[in-house]
Motif scaffolding. Structure first.
Motif, PDB file in Angstrom:
ATOM      1  N   PHE A  86      36.245  13.070  96.427  1.00  0.00           N
ATOM      2  CA  PHE A  86      35.234  12.065  96.768  1.00  0.00           C
ATOM      3  C   PHE A  86      34.412  11.666  95.544  1.00  0.00           C
ATOM      4  N   SER A  87      34.133  12.641  94.675  1.00  0.00           N
ATOM      5  CA  SER A  87      33.290  12.382  93.504  1.00  0.00           C
ATOM      6  C   SER A  87      34.033  11.637  92.398  1.00  0.00           C
ATOM      7  N   GLY A  88      35.348  11.447  92.566  1.00  0.00           N
ATOM      8  CA  GLY A  88      36.117  10.690  91.578  1.00  0.00           C
ATOM      9  C   GLY A  88      36.915  11.534  90.615  1.00  0.00           C
ATOM     10  N   GLN A  89      37.079  12.832  90.891  1.00  0.00           N
ATOM     11  CA  GLN A  89      37.876  13.696  90.031  1.00  0.00           C
ATOM     12  C   GLN A  89      39.361  13.492  90.318  1.00  0.00           C
ATOM     13  N   PRO A  90      40.231  13.644  89.296  1.00  0.00           N
ATOM     14  CA  PRO A  90      41.676  13.555  89.525  1.00  0.00           C
ATOM     15  C   PRO A  90      42.151  14.670  90.456  1.00  0.00           C
ATOM     16  N   LEU A  91      43.344  14.499  91.023  1.00  0.00           N
ATOM     17  CA  LEU A  91      43.869  15.451  91.997  1.00  0.00           C
ATOM     18  C   LEU A  91      43.971  16.857  91.413  1.00  0.00           C
ATOM     19  N   LYS A  92      44.483  16.972  90.195  1.00  0.00           N
ATOM     20  CA  LYS A  92      44.685  18.296  89.590  1.00  0.00           C
ATOM     21  C   LYS A  92      43.356  19.036  89.436  1.00  0.00           C
ATOM     22  N   GLN A  93      42.350  18.374  88.876  1.00  0.00           N
ATOM     23  CA  GLN A  93      41.051  19.021  88.674  1.00  0.00           C
ATOM     24  C   GLN A  93      40.370  19.321  90.003  1.00  0.00           C
ATOM     25  N   SER A  94      40.579  18.477  90.997  1.00  0.00           N
ATOM     26  CA  SER A  94      39.987  18.711  92.315  1.00  0.00           C
ATOM     27  C   SER A  94      40.549  19.971  92.947  1.00  0.00           C
ATOM     28  N   VAL A  95      41.871  20.143  92.859  1.00  0.00           N
ATOM     29  CA  VAL A  95      42.509  21.347  93.418  1.00  0.00           C
ATOM     30  C   VAL A  95      42.047  22.591  92.656  1.00  0.00           C
ATOM     31  N   GLN A  96      41.976  22.508  91.323  1.00  0.00           N
ATOM     32  CA  GLN A  96      41.504  23.647  90.523  1.00  0.00           C
ATOM     33  C   GLN A  96      40.066  24.007  90.890  1.00  0.00           C
ATOM     34  N   MET A 117      43.361  33.133  92.910  1.00  0.00           N
ATOM     35  CA  MET A 117      43.175  31.753  93.349  1.00  0.00           C
ATOM     36  C   MET A 117      42.940  30.828  92.150  1.00  0.00           C
ATOM     37  N   VAL A 118      42.162  31.290  91.166  1.00  0.00           N
ATOM     38  CA  VAL A 118      41.917  30.484  89.960  1.00  0.00           C
ATOM     39  C   VAL A 118      43.227  30.258  89.208  1.00  0.00           C
ATOM     40  N   LYS A 119      44.029  31.326  89.077  1.00  0.00           N
ATOM     41  CA  LYS A 119      45.320  31.203  88.386  1.00  0.00           C
ATOM     42  C   LYS A 119      46.269  30.256  89.115  1.00  0.00           C
ATOM     43  N   LEU A 120      46.211  30.265  90.455  1.00  0.00           N
ATOM     44  CA  LEU A 120      47.130  29.433  91.241  1.00  0.00           C
ATOM     45  C   LEU A 120      46.708  27.970  91.294  1.00  0.00           C
ATOM     46  N   GLY A 121      45.506  27.662  90.784  1.00  0.00           N
ATOM     47  CA  GLY A 121      44.995  26.296  90.870  1.00  0.00           C
ATOM     48  C   GLY A 121      45.934  25.277  90.249  1.00  0.00           C
ATOM     49  N   THR A 122      46.394  25.530  89.026  1.00  0.00           N
ATOM     50  CA  THR A 122      47.273  24.578  88.335  1.00  0.00           C
ATOM     51  C   THR A 122      48.637  24.458  89.007  1.00  0.00           C
ATOM     52  N   PRO A 123      49.339  25.580  89.307  1.00  0.00           N
ATOM     53  CA  PRO A 123      50.640  25.450  89.995  1.00  0.00           C
ATOM     54  C   PRO A 123      50.541  24.717  91.336  1.00  0.00           C
ATOM     55  N   VAL A 124      49.498  24.993  92.113  1.00  0.00           N
ATOM     56  CA  VAL A 124      49.340  24.326  93.411  1.00  0.00           C
ATOM     57  C   VAL A 124      49.112  22.825  93.208  1.00  0.00           C
ATOM     58  N   ALA A 125      48.317  22.466  92.206  1.00  0.00           N
ATOM     59  CA  ALA A 125      48.068  21.052  91.923  1.00  0.00           C
ATOM     60  C   ALA A 125      49.360  20.333  91.537  1.00  0.00           C
ATOM     61  N   ILE A 126      50.165  20.970  90.682  1.00  0.00           N
ATOM     62  CA  ILE A 126      51.452  20.374  90.272  1.00  0.00           C
ATOM     63  C   ILE A 126      52.378  20.234  91.477  1.00  0.00           C
ATOM     64  N   PHE A 127      52.387  21.269  92.336  1.00  0.00           N
ATOM     65  CA  PHE A 127      53.222  21.232  93.538  1.00  0.00           C
ATOM     66  C   PHE A 127      52.813  20.073  94.453  1.00  0.00           C
ATOM     67  N   LEU A 153      39.523  35.187  82.418  1.00  0.00           N
ATOM     68  CA  LEU A 153      40.746  34.377  82.341  1.00  0.00           C
ATOM     69  C   LEU A 153      40.706  33.376  81.185  1.00  0.00           C
ATOM     70  N   GLY A 154      39.550  33.218  80.539  1.00  0.00           N
ATOM     71  CA  GLY A 154      39.434  32.319  79.395  1.00  0.00           C
ATOM     72  C   GLY A 154      39.568  30.846  79.741  1.00  0.00           C
ATOM     73  N   VAL A 155      39.078  30.449  80.935  1.00  0.00           N
ATOM     74  CA  VAL A 155      39.213  29.050  81.363  1.00  0.00           C
ATOM     75  C   VAL A 155      37.866  28.321  81.355  1.00  0.00           C
ATOM     76  N   LYS A 156      36.835  28.960  80.800  1.00  0.00           N
ATOM     77  CA  LYS A 156      35.489  28.385  80.871  1.00  0.00           C
ATOM     78  C   LYS A 156      35.392  27.056  80.121  1.00  0.00           C
ATOM     79  N   SER A 157      36.274  26.850  79.127  1.00  0.00           N
ATOM     80  CA  SER A 157      36.217  25.616  78.342  1.00  0.00           C
ATOM     81  C   SER A 157      37.014  24.480  78.972  1.00  0.00           C
ATOM     82  N   GLN A 158      37.782  24.759  80.024  1.00  0.00           N
ATOM     83  CA  GLN A 158      38.574  23.715  80.655  1.00  0.00           C
ATOM     84  C   GLN A 158      37.674  22.771  81.448  1.00  0.00           C
ATOM     85  N   LYS A 159      38.157  21.545  81.641  1.00  0.00           N
ATOM     86  CA  LYS A 159      37.313  20.501  82.222  1.00  0.00           C
ATOM     87  C   LYS A 159      36.881  20.829  83.645  1.00  0.00           C
ATOM     88  N   PHE A 160      37.778  21.379  84.459  1.00  0.00           N
ATOM     89  CA  PHE A 160      37.419  21.655  85.851  1.00  0.00           C
ATOM     90  C   PHE A 160      36.324  22.713  85.951  1.00  0.00           C
TER      91      PHE A 160
END
Length: 746
Positions: free
Chosen positions: A330-340, A387-397, A151-158
């Motif tokens: 709990f570890s202090g990650q933002p909501l979007k990255q936590s859901v991803q 599930m990986v692809k849906l991470g961002t849309p679910v976080a935005i929702f 999926l080419g997401v290895k460089s993303q922060k999450f």
């Protein structure tokens, strides 16, 4: 006739073994090709191949000797864990940090509880429920990494948090395997027994790791010039199996021994080479292991337990996602990255199979549990990419639908996470003291146990046997006893704390505790070899020796410590040397030239000469007598007698040399000896993303020069100053070592 009969008998004995292995590998090969073609995980292909080769599928040749396959599967687990250890490295775990650790541990705790109660609700019994909870708590490293690549997401922060969490999960899974073995053998849940098992595990892990790091890198380094690839492979496998035997002898699983040896070798300079050599062996036996897992899939069991499979699949998908997301929050990650992060960890895989195999081998789990877990793993493997692809849309929702107050609270908590992670001076000092006390106590106890088991029996019965054994033991222990009792620890922190009256008492108590512990160990050792009165006299004599020769003991201890740290850091030191040796990236290198007094280039500025534009080279420094001009600006002029250092490829440097010769310049070429170094920096969230190299002001801020950029696998040497920097770029910057430190800390 006898030879013919013996050959026939041997052939008949080997025939099922060879035919079964051939059938397994042939089926696995076809499955690999098919699943590679349809771009599905190979593990899934192996499982289906095992099902086809198993006794539950009638329309395909079946394996005849199941016991042999089980033996190969055990070997497969050993090599899988050995390879995992080679990729692991304890330093990698230390770099993971609190974020990934909190995420993984929170997820594991929640999922073990959820899995246990799910098993209890389905009335599967206590032991099945415990194993089920552990199996459902470990995500699949293989499947997730493959999905991230595709999926080419290895460089993303999450993704960094996910990979860190997987590292922590792997080590926790090893620990849980030990605890499960203890529970399975004792058939009870005694807290004392579990605590003793954990302490025993910590003791042996520490001893194996310290001993392994002290001796194994030295062995590989000393014999390096004698070793061929074949010998390296044999030695690596021999070391792995040796640790497997040691682990088995002290009551741990063979897989733990393989993992520990892999993690020890991971700290050596030969790690990548050994990993490359072991990979085909690991792939072979790993395939046999996964095929053997597939052979246990019983379609009748799956039909009978279709509802539990569906329920557990939903438990894994939703339970793993929610628990990991909670851990990330709990570890202090933002909501979007936590859901991803949570949605990426929503599957089970190879470790679940290994734990299921453990339960089956110990005969403490029911036969139906294995195929159910395999089926759940197969389904969640298919759902992982989605599930990986849906991470961002679910976080935005969720950000839109959740109460605004909650979203702000998450943001505030994330912003304050750094403040939560700060460590006080007292905590640093206390941690250093505890670390020293625990490590040296473990080493001392291990030496005493070895001495009692191996040295004392050799001298038993002789006149001065006990005295000799005690003397040898004390000589071996002397540097560690000195370090435990008298070595200065956390000097800066202790000095700062001692100025505060509040902390003087606790610091003094820690110092006296260390001395008292050292005295206790000496008395304990002597009491093992002598009567109490003789031991007391020997204790006084020992203390006199320790006070008379403190410098010798200190020197001896520091020699041992330096050797250990040298081996422990050898891999990083080797990489740093290689970087300095190959200072420029890819095919570039440094060369120096002297400017002749008759040169027609003297008096001109570097901007007027256009050296980069004409020949593609950069000037790293100009030496003018005792003055060193590092990374000269475009307005710097060349003067007679200047020594200039240029960076470029072989072709570029030759072209420049020819250019200088044409302008009557002497050009004795040699490798420069200077403090100028080249380091690389991967752009993630730096402020100069989206700016050109010139606009980023890297030269002005750090007195450095960008001499190379790697972008999506493409390399640019000496890039144009107008090139726009993008996220994920790897910058190679040359400059003064000290001044460059500021850039690479960001």
């Amino acid at each position: 006739m006898l030879l013919t009969a013996a050959t026939t008998q041997t052939t008949q004995h080997l025939y099922p073994l060879i035919s079964d292995l051939g059938l397994i590998l042939m089926t696995a090969g076809v499955a690999v090709l098919l699943f590679k073609k349809i771009k599905q995980p190979l593990v899934l292909g192996y499982l289906i191949a095992g099902f086809l080769a198993g006794k539950h599928f009638d329309f395909f040749p079946s394996v005849k000797d199941v016991h042999s396959v089980e033996v190969w599967a055990e070997i497969g687990i050993i090599f899988l864990l050995f390879s995992l250890g080679l990729e692991f490295s304890f330093k990698k775990l230390m770099k993971v940090g609190g974020t990934a650790s909190i995420t993984a541990i929170t997820q594991i705790i929640i999922m073990v509880i959820v899995g246990y109660f799910a098993g209890q609700l389905m009335d599967w019994g206590k032991m099945n429920s415990i194993f089920l909870g552990v199996m459902l708590s470990i995500s699949s490293t293989t499947i997730i990494l493959k999905t991230f690549d595709e999926l080419g997401v290895k460089s993303q922060k999450f993704a960094g948090n996910v990979i860190g969490a997987l590292i922590v999960q792997d080590i926790v899974a090893i620990l849980m395997m030990v605890l499960l073995s203890t529970i399975a053998v004792s058939q009870q849940f005694s807290g004392t027994e579990l605590l003793l098992s954990v302490l025993k595990l910590i003791f042996f892990l520490t001893i194996w790791f310290i001993g392994g790091i002290f001796f194994i890198p030295t062995l590989l380094k000393k014999a390096k010039h004698l070793l061929t690839d074949e010998m390296v492979l044999i030695i690596a496998i021999a070391l792995c199996l040796m640790m497997v035997i040691l682990a088995s002898n002290v009551g741990f699983s063979p897989a733990l021994g393989a993992f520990i040896m892999g993690s020890i070798i991971a700290e050596t300079t030969q790690a990548e080479h050994i990993e490359h050599l072991v990979k085909p062996v690991k792939d072979l036996f790993g395939a046999v292991f996964f095929v053997s897992v597939g052979m246990l899939i019983n379609p009748h069991t799956l039909v009978e337990y279709a509802m539990p499979v569906a329920i557990l699949t939903l438990v894994v998908i939703f339970g793993q996602s929610i628990s990991a997301a909670i851990g990330a929050l709990f570890s202090g990650q933002p909501l979007k990255q936590s859901v991803q992060t949570g949605m990426s960890l929503s599957q089970i895989g190879e470790f679940s199979f290994i734990i299921a195999t453990l339960g089956s081998t110990l005969h403490v789990t029911s036969d139906f549990l294995y195929p159910i877990v395999v089926a759940v793993s197969a389904v969640t493997t298919f759902t992982t990419p989605y599930m990986v692809k849906l991470g961002t849309p679910v976080a935005i929702f969720l950000e839109k639908k959740l109460p605004r107050k909650w979203v702000k609270a998450f943001e505030q908590y994330s912003a304050n996470a750094d403040a939560i992670k700060t460590v006080s001076t007292w905590q640093k000092a206390l941690r250093s003291y505890l670390m020293q006390i625990v490590l040296h106590s473990i080493i001392i106890i291990a030496i005493v146990l070895l001495s009692t088991k191996y040295i004392l029996p050799l001298v038993e019965g002789s006149t001065f046997g006990h005295s000799m054994a005690a003397l040898i033991t004390l000589v071996l222990l002397s540097p560690f006893l000195w370090a435990l009792s008298f070595r200065r620890i956390a000097v800066e922190e202790v000095t700062e704390l001692f100025q505060n009256r509040k902390y003087r008492g606790p610091i003094v108590m820690l110092i006296f505790f260390r001395i008292a512990l050292g005295l206790f160990f000496i008395g304990f050792i002597l009491n093992n070899f002598f009567s109490p009165i003789t031991a007391l006299i020997a204790l006084i004599a020992s203390l006199i020796v320790y006070f008379l020769f403190p410098k010798r003991l200190q020197a001896r201890y520091h020699r041992i410590e330096r050797h250990f740290l040298s081996n422990f850091n050898e891999r990083e030191i080797s990489r740093e040397r290689q970087t300095r040796r190959d200072l420029t990236p890819w095919d570039g290198h440094m060369a120096t030239f002297d400017i002749a007094s008759a040169s027609n280039l003297t008096g001109k500025t570097l901007e007027e000469l256009h050296l980069r534009e004409k020949m593609g080279i950069n000037i790293a420094f100009i030496r003018r007598g005792d003055i060193m001009i590092n990374i000269p600006s475009r307005n710097e002029r060349l003067f007679p007698g200047d020594e200039i250092c240029v960076i470029g490829s072989d072709t570029q440097v030759k072209k420049f040399k020819k250019y200088l010769d044409q302008n009557e310049i002497e050009a004795p070429e040699f490798v420069a000896e200077t403090d100028i170094v080249l380091q690389h920096l991967e752009l993630k969230n730096e402020s100069f993303i989206g700016k050109s190299i010139r606009q980023s002001q890297i030269r002005e801020k750090t007195n450095g020069l960008v001499v190379g950029i790697e972008r999506e696998g493409k390399r640019m040497l000496n890039p144009d100053s107008h090139l726009i920097l993008e996220e994920g770029d790897i910058l190679w910057v040359v400059g003064d070592r000290k001044l460059m430190a500021g850039l690479f800390k960001k």
